[in-house]
Design a protein around this motif. Sequence first.
Motif, mmCIF file in Angstrom:
data_model
loop_
_atom_site.group_PDB
_atom_site.id
_atom_site.type_symbol
_atom_site.label_atom_id
_atom_site.label_comp_id
_atom_site.label_asym_id
_atom_site.label_seq_id
_atom_site.Cartn_x
_atom_site.Cartn_y
_atom_site.Cartn_z
ATOM 1 N N ARG A 20 0.804 -1.225 0.000
ATOM 2 C CA ARG A 20 0.000 0.000 0.000
ATOM 3 C C ARG A 20 0.837 1.275 0.000
ATOM 4 N N GLU A 21 1.985 1.238 0.679
ATOM 5 C CA GLU A 21 2.832 2.430 0.687
ATOM 6 C C GLU A 21 4.206 2.118 1.242
ATOM 7 N N PHE A 22 5.181 2.919 0.812
ATOM 8 C CA PHE A 22 6.497 2.984 1.438
ATOM 9 C C PHE A 22 6.585 4.370 2.071
ATOM 10 N N ALA A 23 6.912 4.430 3.348
ATOM 11 C CA ALA A 23 6.955 5.721 4.033
ATOM 12 C C ALA A 23 8.324 5.950 4.655
ATOM 13 N N ILE A 24 8.848 7.162 4.480
ATOM 14 C CA ILE A 24 10.095 7.594 5.122
ATOM 15 C C ILE A 24 9.693 8.599 6.184
ATOM 16 N N THR A 25 9.962 8.277 7.449
ATOM 17 C CA THR A 25 9.419 9.051 8.556
ATOM 18 C C THR A 25 10.508 9.404 9.569
ATOM 19 N N LEU A 26 10.059 9.989 10.659
ATOM 20 C CA LEU A 26 10.957 10.352 11.753
ATOM 21 C C LEU A 26 11.735 9.153 12.265
ATOM 22 N N TRP A 27 11.091 7.971 12.288
ATOM 23 C CA TRP A 27 11.714 6.775 12.844
ATOM 24 C C TRP A 27 12.463 5.961 11.797
ATOM 25 N N GLY A 28 12.595 6.465 10.608
ATOM 26 C CA GLY A 28 13.287 5.736 9.546
ATOM 27 C C GLY A 28 12.334 5.456 8.411
ATOM 28 N N GLY A 29 11.526 4.404 8.548
ATOM 29 C CA GLY A 29 10.574 4.108 7.493
ATOM 30 C C GLY A 29 9.785 2.858 7.797
ATOM 31 N N HIS A 30 8.755 2.631 7.007
ATOM 32 C CA HIS A 30 7.972 1.411 7.121
ATOM 33 C C HIS A 30 7.296 1.124 5.787
ATOM 34 N N THR A 31 6.881 -0.122 5.621
ATOM 35 C CA THR A 31 6.126 -0.554 4.451
ATOM 36 C C THR A 31 4.778 -1.060 4.930
ATOM 37 N N ALA A 32 3.700 -0.557 4.325
ATOM 38 C CA ALA A 32 2.354 -0.972 4.715
ATOM 39 C C ALA A 32 1.809 -1.959 3.697
ATOM 40 N N PHE A 33 1.250 -3.057 4.192
ATOM 41 C CA PHE A 33 0.687 -4.096 3.335
ATOM 42 C C PHE A 33 -0.824 -4.160 3.496
ATOM 43 N N GLY A 34 -1.490 -4.722 2.486
ATOM 44 C CA GLY A 34 -2.935 -4.879 2.527
ATOM 45 C C GLY A 34 -3.367 -6.201 3.105
ATOM 46 N N GLY A 35 -2.536 -6.821 3.906
ATOM 47 C CA GLY A 35 -2.862 -8.114 4.498
ATOM 48 C C GLY A 35 -1.629 -8.685 5.166
ATOM 49 N N ALA A 36 -1.714 -9.942 5.554
ATOM 50 C CA ALA A 36 -0.598 -10.613 6.225
ATOM 51 C C ALA A 36 -0.163 -11.813 5.401
ATOM 52 N N ALA A 37 1.094 -12.195 5.550
ATOM 53 C CA ALA A 37 1.624 -13.350 4.843
ATOM 54 C C ALA A 37 0.835 -14.600 5.216
ATOM 55 N N ALA A 38 0.626 -15.472 4.231
ATOM 56 C CA ALA A 38 -0.229 -16.646 4.446
ATOM 57 C C ALA A 38 0.491 -17.780 5.155
ATOM 58 N N THR A 39 1.812 -17.813 5.096
ATOM 59 C CA THR A 39 2.562 -18.920 5.693
ATOM 60 C C THR A 39 3.729 -18.387 6.510
ATOM 61 N N PRO A 40 4.230 -19.182 7.469
ATOM 62 C CA PRO A 40 5.403 -18.750 8.236
ATOM 63 C C PRO A 40 6.610 -18.497 7.345
ATOM 64 N N GLY A 41 6.789 -19.334 6.323
ATOM 65 C CA GLY A 41 7.929 -19.159 5.436
ATOM 66 C C GLY A 41 7.900 -17.829 4.714
ATOM 67 N N SER A 42 6.727 -17.454 4.188
ATOM 68 C CA SER A 42 6.602 -16.170 3.497
ATOM 69 C C SER A 42 6.837 -15.015 4.458
ATOM 70 N N SER A 43 6.280 -15.116 5.662
ATOM 71 C CA SER A 43 6.449 -14.049 6.646
ATOM 72 C C SER A 43 7.915 -13.856 7.008
ATOM 73 N N ALA A 44 8.627 -14.962 7.234
ATOM 74 C CA ALA A 44 10.045 -14.871 7.590
ATOM 75 C C ALA A 44 10.869 -14.315 6.434
ATOM 76 N N LEU A 45 10.553 -14.739 5.214
ATOM 77 C CA LEU A 45 11.304 -14.263 4.051
ATOM 78 C C LEU A 45 11.111 -12.771 3.840
ATOM 79 N N ILE A 46 9.855 -12.310 3.937
ATOM 80 C CA ILE A 46 9.579 -10.884 3.770
ATOM 81 C C ILE A 46 10.311 -10.068 4.830
#
Length: 382
Positions: free
Chosen positions: A93-119
């Motif tokens: 959904r977005e890449f943000a550069i902020t006071l704390w550095g930055g973050h990436t916002a997603f429209g959901g969560a990874a479906a498997t532990p492997g995908s979550s760890a890789l991301i």
Amino acid sequence: MNVAPRTPRREGTQGWVIGRAAGAPVILSPSWLVAAAVLTLLFVPTVRNLAPWLGGVATYLVALTFVVLLFFSVFLHELAHGFVARSRGLEVREFAITLWGGHTAFGGAAATPGSSALIAVVGPLTNLAVAVVCWLAVLAVPAGGLVSIVLYAGAIANGFVAVFNLIPGLPLDGGRVLEAAVWRTSGDRARGTIVAGWGGRVVAIGFVAWVLLRPLLSGRQPDLFTVGWAALIGAFLWSGATQAIRGARAQRALDGLTIAAVARPAVGVPYGVTLGEAESRAVAAGVDQVLLLAPDGRPAGYVDGAAAATVPTPARPSTPVQAVAVPLPVGAVVDGALGGAALVEAVGRVGRFSEAMAVVVDGRVSGIVFARDVVAALGARP
């Protein structure tokens, strides 16, 4: 006077859209300007030690270059998260550069532990690769020059971002890896999040303790600035970990939600019966709630208990039930087979136009659900 239509305010981080990547906007938050100014001032003494021959303005420009390199490292980190997440089927959904550095916002969560760890892990690994490249470049250029100093700063910045983010505690990437490991082992994602969240709380306390105790152990008093930024970062880590724990508990409550937990059993009666007849049918069915059915069988209302209680006992056998009923709008029904997020979504959709809704199973009315009961079951505030 002509009035131009107002542009809807974009959801998410507010700031300047400076580009797009992986199909998502790149947002530069105004808070970044504050961070850049403060960090530039902090880097000035370091630049003076490394390059004492530079003039005043040049020193500040090089310090600002260090800061830009640091945030560019964070940006590469977030891009890696985004592109890998997109390859795994997640919406970025977005890449943000902020006071704390930055973050990436997603429209959901990874479906498997492997995908979550890789991301999660790909961000720090990207910074580690950039740190190695910068270090090799430092070895290839003349030592002591401005180029060498900038490359050295790039190696240090990326190395720091990589190592710091691999610490096993949420909201850091290492916490996501820990979460995935517990999730994979236990089969319970919420448990993984809670464990990693507590890990993040330990990291927050440990970080503040390390920053403050290190000078004390060497016989020095930590200055006010050190105490301030240590507390600020510690509070950020603690807050992120706490939010993750709360979110996991809320998700667990959501996943376990069933219609039986929130519905009130009810009996359906035709519109033409009296209040006394409706109550007799409710007693025979062993329920407290009564739903009124239209001629076509559609749930059209429900008996208001408070209103029914005001009807004198002698008058109940002759009082039309619709006299103490609250109408239900067309469509105020929910499928009794639903549960979890699907149930909450259905209740939320109907709740936009009706606070109450009939529960229907295989075309038959079996109960009534009030939106407030669903909110209470989730342990949330309306």
